[in-house]
Each structure stands twice: as C-alpha cells, then as structure tokens.
Design a protein around this motif. Structure first.
Motif, PDB file in Angstrom:
ATOM      1  N   ALA A 197       0.805  -1.223   0.000  1.00 26.24           N
ATOM      2  CA  ALA A 197       0.000   0.000   0.000  1.00 26.24           C
ATOM      3  C   ALA A 197       0.837   1.271   0.000  1.00 26.24           C
ATOM      4  N   THR A 198       2.075   1.193   0.496  1.00 25.41           N
ATOM      5  CA  THR A 198       2.945   2.374   0.569  1.00 25.41           C
ATOM      6  C   THR A 198       3.871   2.503  -0.639  1.00 25.41           C
ATOM      7  N   HIS A 199       3.744   1.618  -1.594  1.00 32.79           N
ATOM      8  CA  HIS A 199       4.639   1.664  -2.761  1.00 32.79           C
ATOM      9  C   HIS A 199       4.380   2.957  -3.536  1.00 32.79           C
ATOM     10  N   PRO A 200       5.435   3.706  -3.880  1.00 33.19           N
ATOM     11  CA  PRO A 200       5.243   4.990  -4.576  1.00 33.19           C
ATOM     12  C   PRO A 200       4.475   4.866  -5.895  1.00 33.19           C
ATOM     13  N   ILE A 201       4.684   3.779  -6.636  1.00 32.74           N
ATOM     14  CA  ILE A 201       3.980   3.626  -7.907  1.00 32.74           C
ATOM     15  C   ILE A 201       2.497   3.376  -7.672  1.00 32.74           C
ATOM     16  N   ALA A 230      -6.693   5.049  -0.732  1.00 32.96           N
ATOM     17  CA  ALA A 230      -5.243   4.905  -0.911  1.00 32.96           C
ATOM     18  C   ALA A 230      -4.489   5.515   0.259  1.00 32.96           C
ATOM     19  N   PHE A 231      -4.936   6.688   0.711  1.00 30.60           N
ATOM     20  CA  PHE A 231      -4.266   7.367   1.829  1.00 30.60           C
ATOM     21  C   PHE A 231      -4.391   6.543   3.105  1.00 30.60           C
ATOM     22  N   ASP A 232      -5.594   6.079   3.409  1.00 26.33           N
ATOM     23  CA  ASP A 232      -5.819   5.315   4.644  1.00 26.33           C
ATOM     24  C   ASP A 232      -5.045   4.000   4.640  1.00 26.33           C
ATOM     25  N   ALA A 233      -4.993   3.331   3.479  1.00 19.52           N
ATOM     26  CA  ALA A 233      -4.257   2.069   3.382  1.00 19.52           C
ATOM     27  C   ALA A 233      -2.767   2.292   3.609  1.00 19.52           C
ATOM     28  N   ALA A 234      -2.239   3.398   3.068  1.00 18.20           N
ATOM     29  CA  ALA A 234      -0.811   3.695   3.239  1.00 18.20           C
ATOM     30  C   ALA A 234      -0.491   4.090   4.678  1.00 18.20           C
ATOM     31  N   ILE A 235      -1.359   4.868   5.287  1.00 15.00           N
ATOM     32  CA  ILE A 235      -1.157   5.293   6.684  1.00 15.00           C
ATOM     33  C   ILE A 235      -1.068   4.087   7.607  1.00 15.00           C
ATOM     34  N   SER A 240       5.956   0.193   8.225  1.00 12.85           N
ATOM     35  CA  SER A 240       6.735  -0.782   7.459  1.00 12.85           C
ATOM     36  C   SER A 240       7.407  -0.174   6.235  1.00 12.85           C
ATOM     37  N   LEU A 241       7.286   1.148   6.075  1.00 10.87           N
ATOM     38  CA  LEU A 241       7.848   1.823   4.901  1.00 10.87           C
ATOM     39  C   LEU A 241       9.364   1.837   4.983  1.00 10.87           C
ATOM     40  N   ASP A 242      10.022   1.366   3.914  1.00 18.18           N
ATOM     41  CA  ASP A 242      11.486   1.338   3.920  1.00 18.18           C
ATOM     42  C   ASP A 242      12.048   2.718   3.617  1.00 18.18           C
ATOM     43  N   GLU A 243      13.281   2.921   4.045  1.00 18.80           N
ATOM     44  CA  GLU A 243      13.911   4.243   3.944  1.00 18.80           C
ATOM     45  C   GLU A 243      14.056   4.705   2.500  1.00 18.80           C
ATOM     46  N   LYS A 247      10.582   9.041   1.285  1.00 17.65           N
ATOM     47  CA  LYS A 247      10.365  10.413   0.812  1.00 17.65           C
ATOM     48  C   LYS A 247       9.316  10.461  -0.303  1.00 17.65           C
ATOM     49  N   ASP A 248       9.466   9.584  -1.299  1.00 16.69           N
ATOM     50  CA  ASP A 248       8.527   9.576  -2.424  1.00 16.69           C
ATOM     51  C   ASP A 248       7.116   9.230  -1.965  1.00 16.69           C
ATOM     52  N   SER A 249       7.003   8.222  -1.116  1.00 17.26           N
ATOM     53  CA  SER A 249       5.686   7.772  -0.669  1.00 17.26           C
ATOM     54  C   SER A 249       4.977   8.828   0.159  1.00 17.26           C
ATOM     55  N   THR A 250       5.693   9.428   1.096  1.00 15.71           N
ATOM     56  CA  THR A 250       5.054  10.427   1.961  1.00 15.71           C
ATOM     57  C   THR A 250       4.692  11.693   1.189  1.00 15.71           C
ATOM     58  N   LEU A 251       5.474  12.029   0.162  1.00 14.61           N
ATOM     59  CA  LEU A 251       5.136  13.184  -0.674  1.00 14.61           C
ATOM     60  C   LEU A 251       3.820  12.938  -1.414  1.00 14.61           C
ATOM     61  N   ILE A 252       3.674  11.754  -1.985  1.00 17.78           N
ATOM     62  CA  ILE A 252       2.433  11.450  -2.715  1.00 17.78           C
ATOM     63  C   ILE A 252       1.254  11.381  -1.750  1.00 17.78           C
ATOM     64  N   MET A 253       1.486  10.853  -0.560  1.00 18.51           N
ATOM     65  CA  MET A 253       0.421  10.819   0.448  1.00 18.51           C
ATOM     66  C   MET A 253      -0.037  12.228   0.795  1.00 18.51           C
TER      67      MET A 253
END
Length: 284
Positions: A197-201, A230-235, A240-243, A247-253
């Motif tokens: 769910a946190t994958h940038p793509i 998408a936002f709730d699933a990523a949150i 578990s988000l890798d380093e 940055k990319d994932s949190t920016l899109i969120m």
C-alpha cells in the motif's frame, strides 16, 4: 522567415543531425549504452524531444534483445515524455482562458499546440501499448505474485492512463477518457494485488486515477473515495515503509491529502459550477 530551434519545433520534426547520430550509434559496439548516454545528455541539456527520440530507440532495442527497461531507464522514459508534453499542456491551459476565447488567431494557435500534444501522446502510447505493456504482460504470465516485473507493468499502465487523460483534456468525443479509466483500472487491480500500500507507484497511480475521476470523468465522489482509500491504506502501513521509498511515498500521500481537502471543501459548498481541469495535484 526565422527558423525555430529544433527543440521549439513540433515534436514530430526530428533534425537530420539527430537521426544521423542515432544511425552512428547503432553501428557502434555498445548501442544500448550510447543511447542511454545520449538520453541523459539530452535531459541535462533540457532537449526533451531529443530525449524522447533516444529513449524510444532504446525501448525498441532492448525489447528486441528480450530485455525490459531498468528502473533508471523506465524513469528516464517517463521524464522525457512528461517534459515534452508538459510544456504544451501548460500552453494549452493558458490559451483556453476566457480572455482568449473570442480571438480567431488564438483559436488557430490552439490547433497548433493541441496538434503537438496529440503527436507526443500518440507516440508514447504506441511505445507503451505496442511494445512495453505486451512484453511485460508476457513476462509476468508465469511470475510469482511478488515479482518485481509487476511493478514495471503497473508503471507502464499508469503512464498509458496519464497520456490518455492528457488527450482527453484537449479532444472531446474520441473516448480518450474511457481509455484512461481502463488503463488506470487495470493498473489499480494489479497494484492492489502485487504492490504494498505504501509503494510509490501504487500511490502515484491512485493519485492520478483520482484526478482523472474528478477532472475528466466528473465524478467527485469516486475521486474522493479513491484518494481516501489509498491514503488510509498507506497510513496503516507507514511503520513498514522502507527508507529508500519513504520520501517519495510520503510526498504522494501529502498530495492525496491536499486533493481530498480541496475536493471535500468544494463538495461541502455544493460543488463548483464547473470542475476546473488542472486544479488537482498529480504525480509527476
């Protein structure tokens, strides 16, 4: 009459010098490496039409060898066409302002800009639909669910959705909006199965699909639902988000949240009389 520099000419007009250079590259011992070098040099020189040309040649050469693009090459392909079409999209949005609507000369100029946009979009869609998507679909047919090849397939389907969306901004009645929805939906189905769910793509796809729902398909409810999901699933998976992708994932969120705020605010006011194209933030 003064001639425009090659980068300012219509995208389809490629200089003889560039074509001759490409022919020289193909005769060399490392054609793939040379094409990649020229694509990067074109990017640094901000000559994005040339960059598109070299990346298109690279795609053809790699697929003929039975190879997909690397992550770096995939991103370069995206950068090339995004910048080539991005300048025309900005021009188009300027030319459709109310102050220009009654001007016949501007109407003719709009045809020139839209023609260039259509050429670019048609070219990259051909690269995606005729070459990359079929090749990677064949490759993923026997792959495990966690294969990185699914990441590439989702990336290409998202790109195809993006360029059909751009076409639908300037052309009415050709069904481009439905083609955009189809590509985005196919990518979303795969992303939800194969990417976390946190994958940038996956997040970028959800962001752009929700923008398509809001601005092109005129469905604010579906747009808000998709962005929120998408936002709730990523949150819920943020820990578990890798380093590498943090940055990319949190920016899109953040962009998803910004759009949700904008859209829900508009809905609370009973919605705008006309949904403005370009208001929603999208993944680049």
């Amino acid at each position: 009459m003064l001639l425009e520099p090659p980068e300012k000419q219509p995208h389809a007009t490629m200089s003889q010098q560039v074509k001759a250079l490409e022919a020289k590259i193909q005769k060399g011992s490392d054609a793939l490496g040379s094409l990649l070098t020229m694509a990067k040099a074109s990017e640094n020189a901000e000559r994005y039409s040339d960059m598109c040309f070299f990346m298109k040649q690279l795609v053809d050469a790699k697929v003929k060898k039975g190879e997909d693009l690397t992550v770096e090459e995939r991103n370069l392909l995206s950068v090339a066409y995004k910048n080539a079409v991005g300048a025309r999209r900005a021009s188009w949005r300027t030319l459709i302002l109310d102050e220009y609507k009654a001007n016949d000369l501007i109407a003719e100029y709009k045809k020139k800009v839209s023609g260039e946009m259509k050429d670019i979009c048609s070219e990259v869609l051909s690269v995606l639909e005729d070459t990359l998507v079929p090749y990677v679909k064949k490759e993923t047919a026997t792959e495990a669910d966690d294969s990185p090849k699914f990441e590439a397939l989702v990336f290409y389907l998202k790109m195809a959705g993006d360029y059909y969306r751009y076409l639908s901004e300037i052309v009415v009645g050709e069904g481009y909006e439905k083609k955009a929805e189809k590509m985005y939906q196919e990518g979303t189905t795969l992303a939800e199965k194969h990417l976390i769910a946190t994958h940038p793509i996956r997040l970028g796809l959800a962001l752009n699909f929700s923008v398509c729902y809001y601005e092109i398909l005129k469905n604010p409810t579906a747009a808000c639902d998709m962005a929120k999901k998408a936002f709730d699933a990523a949150i819920s998976k943020l820990d578990s988000l890798d380093e590498a992708s943090y940055k990319d994932s949190t920016l899109i969120m953040q962009l998803l949240r910004d759009n949700l705020t904008l859209w829900t605010s508009a809905n609370d006011k009973d919605g705008p009389e006309e949904i403005e194209t370009g208001a929603g933030k999208e993944d680049e």
